[in-house]
Design an enzyme around this catalytic site. Structure first.
Site, PDB file in Angstrom:
ATOM      1  N   ASN A  10      29.186  39.560  46.188  1.00 30.32           N
ATOM      2  CA  ASN A  10      30.630  39.733  46.038  1.00 30.32           C
ATOM      3  C   ASN A  10      30.826  40.703  44.882  1.00 30.32           C
ATOM      4  O   ASN A  10      30.649  40.338  43.718  1.00 30.32           O
ATOM      5  CB  ASN A  10      31.260  38.368  45.738  1.00 30.32           C
ATOM      6  CG  ASN A  10      32.767  38.441  45.642  1.00 30.32           C
ATOM      7  OD1 ASN A  10      33.354  39.523  45.759  1.00 30.32           O
ATOM      8  ND2 ASN A  10      33.392  37.310  45.419  1.00 30.32           N
ATOM      9  N   ARG A  87      30.924  39.875  50.803  1.00 29.88           N
ATOM     10  CA  ARG A  87      32.292  39.384  50.894  1.00 29.88           C
ATOM     11  C   ARG A  87      33.237  40.577  50.706  1.00 29.88           C
ATOM     12  O   ARG A  87      33.178  41.271  49.690  1.00 29.88           O
ATOM     13  CB  ARG A  87      32.545  38.345  49.813  1.00 29.88           C
ATOM     14  CG  ARG A  87      33.942  37.841  49.893  1.00 29.88           C
ATOM     15  CD  ARG A  87      34.264  36.875  48.797  1.00 29.88           C
ATOM     16  NE  ARG A  87      35.679  36.559  48.904  1.00 29.88           N
ATOM     17  CZ  ARG A  87      36.381  36.016  47.946  1.00 29.88           C
ATOM     18  NH1 ARG A  87      35.825  35.719  46.804  1.00 29.88           N
ATOM     19  NH2 ARG A  87      37.663  35.773  48.136  1.00 29.88           N
ATOM     20  N   HIS A 176      41.544  34.228  51.578  1.00 27.45           N
ATOM     21  CA  HIS A 176      40.786  32.961  51.396  1.00 27.45           C
ATOM     22  C   HIS A 176      40.304  32.403  52.725  1.00 27.45           C
ATOM     23  O   HIS A 176      40.054  31.192  52.843  1.00 27.45           O
ATOM     24  CB  HIS A 176      41.645  31.858  50.721  1.00 27.45           C
ATOM     25  CG  HIS A 176      42.038  32.132  49.314  1.00 27.45           C
ATOM     26  ND1 HIS A 176      43.250  31.755  48.792  1.00 27.45           N
ATOM     27  CD2 HIS A 176      41.373  32.743  48.303  1.00 27.45           C
ATOM     28  CE1 HIS A 176      43.314  32.117  47.521  1.00 27.45           C
ATOM     29  NE2 HIS A 176      42.183  32.727  47.203  1.00 27.45           N
ATOM     30  N   ARG A 237      49.995  34.759  39.014  1.00 21.01           N
ATOM     31  CA  ARG A 237      50.819  35.404  40.056  1.00 21.01           C
ATOM     32  C   ARG A 237      52.026  34.551  40.382  1.00 21.01           C
ATOM     33  O   ARG A 237      51.918  33.333  40.476  1.00 21.01           O
ATOM     34  CB  ARG A 237      49.989  35.602  41.330  1.00 21.01           C
ATOM     35  CG  ARG A 237      48.982  36.718  41.218  1.00 21.01           C
ATOM     36  CD  ARG A 237      48.109  36.825  42.465  1.00 21.01           C
ATOM     37  NE  ARG A 237      46.738  36.511  42.156  1.00 21.01           N
ATOM     38  CZ  ARG A 237      45.794  36.274  43.067  1.00 21.01           C
ATOM     39  NH1 ARG A 237      46.081  36.323  44.344  1.00 21.01           N
ATOM     40  NH2 ARG A 237      44.568  35.981  42.696  1.00 21.01           N
ATOM     41  N   GLU A 381      32.066  29.029  49.561  1.00 22.63           N
ATOM     42  CA  GLU A 381      32.232  30.274  50.318  1.00 22.63           C
ATOM     43  C   GLU A 381      30.890  30.943  50.602  1.00 22.63           C
ATOM     44  O   GLU A 381      30.697  31.534  51.662  1.00 22.63           O
ATOM     45  CB  GLU A 381      33.188  31.207  49.571  1.00 22.63           C
ATOM     46  CG  GLU A 381      34.598  30.623  49.587  1.00 22.63           C
ATOM     47  CD  GLU A 381      35.591  31.344  48.700  1.00 22.63           C
ATOM     48  OE1 GLU A 381      36.247  32.253  49.194  1.00 22.63           O
ATOM     49  OE2 GLU A 381      35.711  30.970  47.517  1.00 22.63           O
TER      50      GLU A 381
END
Ligand code: AMP
Length: 405
Positions: A10, A87, A176, A237, A381
């Site tokens: 990643n 990823r 996600h 956020r 993940e």
């Protein structure tokens, strides 16, 4: 069958996260993170079992970080790798699943860069460098957006002029996906169903947060949209705000787009509401001490989360279970309790003793008697990426060889 090994990568603009997984063992054989790349303080921390080490990446280059991986793989891989899984944040509409990386796939990732300018270019760098170092095995792209490509048009379209969608790709994509897919399939197993069976609401609550409605292994709707800013309150956020906020701030405060983007992405969410921190652990502790900002931030986070879950429920014919995952979802009994307290309409009710986080935090059910299932499932993940890589290799191996005309 031999125990196949996959390296999962990643790559960010200043970081490179990696994990070496085997088909049979749930724990990675090796995992680590190179950080502060692009600076002279580049450093890679890795661990394998009980061994932990730090390697300086003095020139701060992604290429140096990647080539530092090779001796580690040689040391800890008990046999040759079968694939490298990358990823990738944004696959646009082009990708509905894992894809073997070739020139066409690289072009499509490049095209989707306009939708994820901070992520896709860095991930292309990761692919480029990894292909140089691990040159003789397949490289496979796994997209955060791919799982949500099963959303129907009524869930993914914005009520905007059509040409913005057809000519500029303005639609909801969702993110996600790897995590939502993983925890929902684990929930099926935990409740004794076939994998990919069941009607689930999932809440991935980490630094980024999103919800998803999943029916029989298909995402039907999700809270994030064209970018990962839409939807829930997150660490820094804002999640959903009035779309006229941009023009209001420009008119009244004279802010430009960069200033507004920065505020919505970096200064809002839990941090903005609390005035204290983007970290849920800090906020839960401050709330216990009576801190007003922390109390408000946790309350807004949980209420908005419940509202999102209630909204997504319309995508499902029934609810077999509500799943919490991610750093907050897995570890915060308070967030789970407050969120469920807003969802009594659905018959959801939590068992306080089961809700307390046990040591080791295993996958488990936390509902009271007579409530639909409420599950806490640690996400993984890297494991999901490994499984998708192996599924793709198996599918390719069983594909009939094309006959020449
Ligand atoms: P992630 O991005 O999945 O690593 O999640 C990061 C978030 O999980 C941060 O907001 C952390 O504060 C939060 N988190 C981790 N452990 C706990 C905990 N025990 N209680 C509340 N939040 C936690």
């Amino acid at each position: 069958m031999t125990d196949r090994l996959v390296l999962v990568i990643n790559c960010g603009s200043s970081s490179l996260k990696f994990a070496l997984l085997s088909e049979s063992d749930n724990k990675p054989l090796l995992s680590g993170l190179a950080e502060r790349l692009g600076t002279a303080e580049g450093v890679m921390n890795w661990k394998a079992g009980e061994i932990r080490e730090q390697v300086p990446i003095r020139d701060g280059r992604h290429s140096t970080a990647m080539s530092s991986l090779l001796p580690l793989i040689e040391r800890f891989a008990h046999q040759p790798l079968v694939a490298v899984g990358h990823r990738i944040v944004h696959g646009g509409e082009h990708f509905t699943g894992a894809s073997i990386i070739n020139d066409e796939v690289i072009d499509a990732i490049q095209q989707a860069s306009a939708l994820a300018p901070l992520h896709n270019p860095a991930q292309l760098t990761g692919i480029d460098e990894a292909m140089k170092v691990f040159s003789d095995i397949p490289h496979i792209a796994i997209f955060d957006t791919a799982f949500h490509q099963s959303m129907p048009a009524h869930a993914y379209r914005y009520a905007l002029p059509e040409y913005l969608y057809t000519e500029h790709g303005v639609r909801r994509y969702g993110f996600h996906g790897t995590s939502h897919r993983y925890v929902s399939s684990q929930a099926s197993l935990l409740l004794g169903m076939q994998p990919d069976q069941g009607a689930w609401l999932t809440a991935h609550l980490g630094n980024g947060c999103s919800t998803c409605a999943i029916l029989d292994g298909q995402s039907l709707d999700t809270s994030m949209g064209m970018t990962p800013l839409e939807g829930l309150v997150m660490g820094t956020r804002s999640g959903d705000v009035d779309p006229n906020l941009h023009s209001h701030l420009a008119r009244t405060l004279g802010w430009d787009l960069d200033r507004i983007d920065h505020m919505l992405n970096r200064e809002s969410g839990l941090l903005g509401l609390s005035g204290l921190s983007n970290d849920m652990r800090t906020l839960v502790a401050a709330r216990e001490e009576g801190h007003d900002g922390a109390t408000l931030a946790v309350d807004v986070f949980c209420y908005r989360l419940a509202r999102s879950l209630a909204g997504l429920a319309v995508a499902l014919p029934r609810i077999d279970g509500l799943i919490f995952t991610g750093g907050i979802g897995e570890n915060s009994p308070l967030v789970r309790e407050l969120t469920i307290s807003h969802l009594a309409l659905f018959g959801l009710n939590i068992d306080p003793a089961a809700n307390a986080t046990p040591p080791g935090n295993p996958a488990r059910q936390i509902q009271a008697a007579n409530s639909p299932a409420i599950l806490v499932i640690p996400t993984d993940e890297e494991r999901q990426i490994t499984e998708e890589c192996l599924e793709l290799l198996d599918a390719k191996a069983t594909q009939p060889v094309e006959q020449e005309a």
